[in-house]
Design a protein around this motif. Structure first.
Motif, PDB file in Angstrom:
ATOM      1  N   LEU A  42       0.817  -1.222   0.000  1.00  0.00           N
ATOM      2  CA  LEU A  42       0.000   0.000   0.000  1.00  0.00           C
ATOM      3  C   LEU A  42       0.843   1.262   0.000  1.00  0.00           C
ATOM      4  N   ARG A  43       2.165   1.144  -0.057  1.00  0.00           N
ATOM      5  CA  ARG A  43       3.028   2.313   0.129  1.00  0.00           C
ATOM      6  C   ARG A  43       2.881   3.338  -0.984  1.00  0.00           C
ATOM      7  N   ARG A  44       2.550   2.926  -2.203  1.00  0.00           N
ATOM      8  CA  ARG A  44       2.437   3.878  -3.304  1.00  0.00           C
ATOM      9  C   ARG A  44       1.191   4.743  -3.155  1.00  0.00           C
ATOM     10  N   ALA A  45       0.121   4.149  -2.670  1.00  0.00           N
ATOM     11  CA  ALA A  45      -1.125   4.899  -2.517  1.00  0.00           C
ATOM     12  C   ALA A  45      -1.145   5.717  -1.226  1.00  0.00           C
ATOM     13  N   ARG A  46      -0.584   5.196  -0.126  1.00  0.00           N
ATOM     14  CA  ARG A  46      -0.617   5.867   1.172  1.00  0.00           C
ATOM     15  C   ARG A  46       0.772   5.844   1.803  1.00  0.00           C
ATOM     16  N   PRO A  47       1.721   6.601   1.258  1.00  0.00           N
ATOM     17  CA  PRO A  47       3.090   6.504   1.778  1.00  0.00           C
ATOM     18  C   PRO A  47       3.220   6.957   3.230  1.00  0.00           C
ATOM     19  N   LEU A  48       2.578   8.035   3.618  1.00  0.00           N
ATOM     20  CA  LEU A  48       2.697   8.525   4.993  1.00  0.00           C
ATOM     21  C   LEU A  48       2.015   7.583   5.973  1.00  0.00           C
TER      22      LEU A  48
END
Length: 460
Positions: free
Chosen positions: A99-105
């Motif tokens: 999920l890091r690309r969509a919600r990195p923070l």
């Protein structure tokens, strides 16, 4: 046009649209990843999972080695707790990285929380440090510099404090204790509740963490810079394409206006004179056949002159010949032009027709066309005018043309299109001059044109 030959070139109309992939010149694998980013996300998650599973074997041996050298009691269940925590952290980290690309923070915050929990429960980070580096890569690739470094500083501070407080088994411990003898310990071995605090081992873990996080930020920032650079080049390419199209449209509009002005001058002027001459010849055919015959000859001469001018105008539409494409009139003798309108029925009184015009073709053409347009307007809109006065004057800096009529004796052909006056003003404006056209207070119409010119010495 601003030239940027070192960066982008002006596109041709038959070229396909430029994209960021074309600018980057990426390999087929890179283009595949760009088109399907989930492939890279899955690949990273799988690699992290494999590293975590392989690493669980090493951490199991490290825990047994720590027990063998007396750092933990044999019945404390340290091996099972550390290995289970390692594997759970591996699964959580690999899952969150999807999920890091969509919600990195959000992923970065959750991975930081998972790291703190792993350190508190079992004293190990596992592959969560590498997961944090991947998360910071996504933050740096998607967000600005300020946000990236704030997140980096917060993650490094929180994880470093937790690591300094709770970590027992790190990379240095894996290297040092995984090969320890796990057979029956000697009698002198003294078991402890937990390993003694070692600043050296903790500092090694901190430095490794800093290196991983900095690597993630550096690679992510580089990826973002490349993406922004490619987007900037594409935008410049599109701007140049729009500028090219706008320039072409303006050029086409200017050419259409030029051709329309020339066609109006050639067709309207010549046809007006020819119609007037033909009407006069018809009216005088019975009582003055010689005058009728002269008028017919004038019609033929005017038609031939108009046909030659028309061929020159149409020739300007063909392929460029490399020479001067400006349309030059076949008749440049002002006396001949005025005489033709006099034959058509205008009572013209002219002065200055023998004035030597400048050698500049543009000025000579403008004088001819403005004079012809003014006389054509008198012939069409003020037929039977009692007087028409023409004056041509040349000063050291300008050429002036005046056409004044006393008003028509009968109704004209209608209001007209207004193109003639507009064309006169445009011609004068192109040379830096001006044209004043309007009714006179005591009746009639007046046209006054002022055309600047450059002398032989290059002055003005």
């Amino acid at each position: 046009m601003i030239r940027r030959a070192a960066l982008v070139r002006v596109p041709r109309t038959d070229e396909p649209p430029l994209t960021e992939e074309h600018v980057r010149g990426a390999s087929p694998v890179a283009r595949l990843v760009t088109a399907r980013p989930w492939v890279m996300d899955v690949t990273v998650a799988v690699v992290i999972a494999l590293v975590g599973v392989v690493g669980s074997g090493f951490i199991w041996e490290t825990a047994n080695g720590a027990i063998a050298i007396g750092l933990y009691p044999r019945d404390a269940g340290v091996t099972e707790r550390v290995t289970a925590t390692w594997l759970v952290g591996t699964g959580v980290g690999a899952g969150l990285l999807l999920l890091r690309r969509a919600r990195p923070l959000t992923v970065t915050v959750l991975l930081t929380a998972a790291t703190l929990l792993s350190l508190h429960v079992a004293g190990v980070i596992g592959v969560l440090g590498a997961c944090l580096a991947c998360a910071l890569y996504s933050v740096a690739a998607a967000r600005g510099t300020t946000t990236t470094w704030v997140v980096f500083g917060a993650v490094l501070t929180v994880v470093t404090l937790a690591l300094w407080r709770w970590q027992d088994l790190g990379l240095i411990e894996i290297i040092a204790w995984s090969g320890a003898n796990t057979s029956q310990p000697s009698e002198w071995v003294q078991y402890r509740d937990e390993p003694l605090f070692s600043p050296g081992r903790r500092m090694g873990s901190v430095l490794l963490l800093v290196a991983l996080l900095l690597l993630g930020v550096a690679v992510g920032s580089a990826a973002r810079s490349r993406r922004l650079h490619a987007a900037d080049l594409v935008e410049r390419y599109r701007a140049l394409a729009r500028e090219r199209d706008d320039s072409a449209a303006l050029a086409r509009a200017a050419e259409r206006a030029h051709i329309a002005r020339e066609m109006h001058d050639v067709v309207a002027h010549s046809l007006t004179v020819m119609i007037a001459l033909a009407d006069g010849a018809d009216a005088a055919f019975e009582r003055a056949p010689d005058r009728s015959r002269a008028a017919v000859r004038q019609v033929a001469d005017t038609g031939r002159s108009a046909l030659a001018d028309m061929q020159r105008v149409l020739g300007a539409l063909g392929p460029a010949s490399g020479g001067d494409d400006r349309v030059t009139p076949t008749e440049v003798d002002l006396s001949t032009v005025v005489e033709r309108f006099g034959t058509a029925g205008l009572a013209v009184t002219a002065t200055g027709l023998d004035t030597a015009l400048p050698d500049d073709t543009s000025v000579r053409l403008a004088v001819l066309r403005i004079l012809g347009e003014a006389l054509t307007n008198v012939l069409r809109h003020a037929p039977g005018a009692s007087s028409v006065e023409v004056a041509v004057r040349r000063t050291p800096t300008t050429v002036e043309v005046d056409v004044v009529d006393g008003g028509g004796a009968r109704a004209g052909d209608g209001p007209g299109t207004g193109r003639g006056i507009v064309g006169m003003r445009e011609r004068a404006a192109l040379l830096g001059g001006h044209v004043e056209a309007g009714p006179r207070p005591d009746g009639g119409w007046q046209v006054h044109a002022v055309l600047p010119w450059a002398d032989d010495a290059g002055g003005s």
